[in-house]
Design an enzyme around this catalytic site. Structure first.
Site, PDB file in Angstrom:
ATOM      1  N   MET A   1       6.681  28.640   3.604  1.00  0.00           N
ATOM      2  CA  MET A   1       7.768  27.771   3.998  1.00  0.00           C
ATOM      3  C   MET A   1       7.586  26.627   2.781  1.00  0.00           C
ATOM      4  O   MET A   1       7.440  25.506   2.972  1.00  0.00           O
ATOM      5  CB  MET A   1       7.810  27.203   5.155  1.00  0.00           C
ATOM      6  CG  MET A   1       8.775  25.975   5.321  1.00  0.00           C
ATOM      7  SD  MET A   1      10.519  26.336   4.835  1.00  0.00           S
ATOM      8  CE  MET A   1      10.975  27.518   6.188  1.00  0.00           C
ATOM      9  N   PRO A   2       8.222  26.792   1.456  1.00  0.00           N
ATOM     10  CA  PRO A   2       8.211  25.809   0.751  1.00  0.00           C
ATOM     11  C   PRO A   2       9.633  25.109   0.816  1.00  0.00           C
ATOM     12  O   PRO A   2      10.627  25.953   1.309  1.00  0.00           O
ATOM     13  CB  PRO A   2       8.196  26.688  -0.706  1.00  0.00           C
ATOM     14  CG  PRO A   2       8.589  27.953  -0.485  1.00  0.00           C
ATOM     15  CD  PRO A   2       8.115  28.129   0.671  1.00  0.00           C
TER      16      PRO A   2
END
Length: 136
Positions: free
Chosen positions: A1-2
């Protein structure tokens, strides 16, 4: 989850999109994020009302083609993965957007699973039924 923020000087919509694609593709290739995991803020600064400052730190001769890429993601990548990510972002920024690698400045900030809320006011990664660790 960037979560990715890209700031560039005088970039039109096409260049911003190309930079966003470059970073996203590099994240997929080097740290194996899921392709649909794309959360980005793309900002162009006009150089007058909003601008970017840069120096020639480490002897790198930057110019107004500067692009700042700030990535926040959950901790857990190896030093080799991070180095591959930086290199691939620079390569793809040049390929997709014509940005010289010397003008690609990347920062990476890591945090814990509990530091994320993906909507609905919930901490999805803290919930045992939330996304798996593979969806970093």
């Amino acid at each position: 989850m960037p979560f990715v923020r890209i700031d560039a000087l005088r970039a039109d919509a096409e260049r911003l999109d190309a930079l966003g694609r470059a970073v996203h593709d590099a994240l997929i290739e080097t740290v194996q994020i899921p392709p649909e995991d794309r959360f980005q803020v793309l900002t162009s600064h006009d150089g007058a009302n909003s601008t970017l400052r840069y120096g020639n730190y480490f002897g790198i001769q930057r110019d107004d083609g500067i692009v700042y890429v700030a990535i926040t993601l959950r901790a857990g990548r190896s030093p080799a993965q991070k180095q591959a990510l930086y290199r691939r972002i620079a390569e793809l920024a040049q390929e997709y957007a014509g940005t010289e690698p010397r003008n690609v400045f990347v920062t990476l900030t890591e945090n814990a699973s509990l530091d994320w809320s993906l909507g609905n006011g919930a901490a999805q990664y803290a919930d045992s039924n939330g996304p798996s660790d593979a969806a970093r």
